[in-house]
Design a protein around this motif. Sequence first.
Motif, PDB file in Angstrom:
ATOM      1  N   SER A   1       1.072   2.267  -8.865  1.00  0.00           N
ATOM      2  CA  SER A   1       0.408   1.232 -10.265  1.00  0.00           C
ATOM      3  C   SER A   1       0.549   0.070 -10.517  1.00  0.00           C
ATOM      4  O   SER A   1      -0.352  -1.096 -10.799  1.00  0.00           O
ATOM      5  N   ASP A   2       0.453  -0.699  -8.923  1.00  0.00           N
ATOM      6  CA  ASP A   2       0.820  -2.137  -8.777  1.00  0.00           C
ATOM      7  C   ASP A   2       0.166  -2.162  -7.469  1.00  0.00           C
ATOM      8  O   ASP A   2       0.952  -2.144  -6.273  1.00  0.00           O
ATOM      9  N   PRO A   3      -0.616  -2.048  -6.683  1.00  0.00           N
ATOM     10  CA  PRO A   3      -1.308  -2.517  -5.287  1.00  0.00           C
ATOM     11  C   PRO A   3      -0.797  -3.475  -4.860  1.00  0.00           C
ATOM     12  O   PRO A   3       0.251  -3.245  -3.878  1.00  0.00           O
TER      13      PRO A   3
ATOM     14  N   ALA B   1      -7.904   3.982  -3.654  1.00  0.00           N
ATOM     15  CA  ALA B   1      -7.081   4.128  -2.753  1.00  0.00           C
ATOM     16  C   ALA B   1      -6.803   3.247  -1.714  1.00  0.00           C
ATOM     17  O   ALA B   1      -6.250   2.283  -1.363  1.00  0.00           O
ATOM     18  N   THR B   2      -8.007   2.460  -1.489  1.00  0.00           N
ATOM     19  CA  THR B   2      -7.968   1.141  -0.050  1.00  0.00           C
ATOM     20  C   THR B   2      -7.727   0.070  -0.575  1.00  0.00           C
ATOM     21  O   THR B   2      -7.341  -0.744   0.301  1.00  0.00           O
ATOM     22  N   GLU B   3      -7.242   0.409  -2.196  1.00  0.00           N
ATOM     23  CA  GLU B   3      -7.069  -0.844  -2.728  1.00  0.00           C
ATOM     24  C   GLU B   3      -5.222  -0.823  -2.135  1.00  0.00           C
ATOM     25  O   GLU B   3      -5.232  -2.317  -2.462  1.00  0.00           O
ATOM     26  N   ALA B   4      -4.785  -0.231  -2.037  1.00  0.00           N
ATOM     27  CA  ALA B   4      -3.823  -0.375  -1.631  1.00  0.00           C
ATOM     28  C   ALA B   4      -3.464  -0.239  -0.020  1.00  0.00           C
ATOM     29  O   ALA B   4      -2.378   0.483   0.316  1.00  0.00           O
ATOM     30  N   TYR B   5      -4.503  -0.384   0.977  1.00  0.00           N
ATOM     31  CA  TYR B   5      -4.527  -0.455   2.140  1.00  0.00           C
ATOM     32  C   TYR B   5      -3.598  -1.388   2.613  1.00  0.00           C
ATOM     33  O   TYR B   5      -3.776  -2.620   2.348  1.00  0.00           O
ATOM     34  N   PRO B   6      -2.177  -1.536   4.031  1.00  0.00           N
ATOM     35  CA  PRO B   6      -1.679  -2.520   3.541  1.00  0.00           C
ATOM     36  C   PRO B   6      -1.977  -3.410   4.625  1.00  0.00           C
ATOM     37  O   PRO B   6      -2.076  -5.067   5.038  1.00  0.00           O
ATOM     38  N   GLY B   7      -3.200  -2.792   5.057  1.00  0.00           N
ATOM     39  CA  GLY B   7      -4.120  -3.690   6.628  1.00  0.00           C
ATOM     40  C   GLY B   7      -3.546  -3.139   7.585  1.00  0.00           C
ATOM     41  O   GLY B   7      -2.420  -2.899   8.188  1.00  0.00           O
ATOM     42  N   ASP B   8      -4.723  -3.325   8.852  1.00  0.00           N
ATOM     43  CA  ASP B   8      -4.671  -2.755  10.195  1.00  0.00           C
ATOM     44  C   ASP B   8      -3.247  -3.260  11.363  1.00  0.00           C
ATOM     45  O   ASP B   8      -2.942  -2.518  11.526  1.00  0.00           O
ATOM     46  N   ASP B   9      -2.416  -3.898  10.633  1.00  0.00           N
ATOM     47  CA  ASP B   9      -1.321  -4.659  11.848  1.00  0.00           C
ATOM     48  C   ASP B   9      -0.309  -3.733  10.823  1.00  0.00           C
ATOM     49  O   ASP B   9       0.752  -3.563  11.914  1.00  0.00           O
ATOM     50  N   TYR B  10      -0.321  -2.714  10.227  1.00  0.00           N
ATOM     51  CA  TYR B  10       0.968  -1.771   9.630  1.00  0.00           C
ATOM     52  C   TYR B  10       0.832  -1.128   9.316  1.00  0.00           C
ATOM     53  O   TYR B  10       1.520   0.040   8.810  1.00  0.00           O
TER      54      TYR B  10
END
Length: 229
Positions: free
Chosen positions: A58-60, A100-109
């Motif tokens: 809800s809060d990306p 949904a990709t707005e909540a992607y944590p990044g490739d390192d994670y």
Amino acid sequence: MLPFWPTGVGGSLAACAQGEYDEPWRNLGTTLVAHDRADAIIRLAWQFNGNDVEWKASDPVAWVSCYQHVVTAVRETAPGALFDWSRNAHGTQNPASGDATEAYPGDDYVDIIGIDTFDMMPSSPDEAAWTQQCNGPDGLCAVVDFARAHGKRVGVGQWAVVTCNGFGNPGGDNPFFVQKMHDTFAANADVMAYETYYNDPNAGEFCTSLHDPVEAPMASAQYQKLWGP
């Protein structure tokens, strides 16, 4: 599958994003190593893009920070643990943007890009319906493309035919869906990490069972033909 915090205890994205839950996650890493599970796959905060989980995005911004805190904490004690960022395929309500990709944590994670997909909302009775659903923003094909773009493997933690409930749109005993899932896995074998059929006869869920009991005999026969008994 693990949520950001134990359900029903009043956890929050804000607290998680500030690192308040880091210590229990470090302890989890220690436990994994102690039990020879140092390379376990953790489906962390799965189906975050829906409305029916406490850990929804809800809060990306806070959600991403929370995810990053958890991964960092676990890796401090279990550096070989693998993390699966997994959405559901049936529409994104969170984040509110619908992406949904707005909540992607990044490739390192993230080690694995995951999805749970059931034959419902909408179902796939034919090629046209399958193509539209699979290539939609939250479809399996779109997730495979996203994983490839980020150099990640693909995990399908739950997939199934749906013979009851289905939120008004169950696909029923649908061997076509089983065939298309198999074909998609095969076509993308180079990036597939794993896939798991969700065999559950619980009438309160989606009545997906293909074995003991068989709730979808045609789908069950197709599954056995493709994967073996």
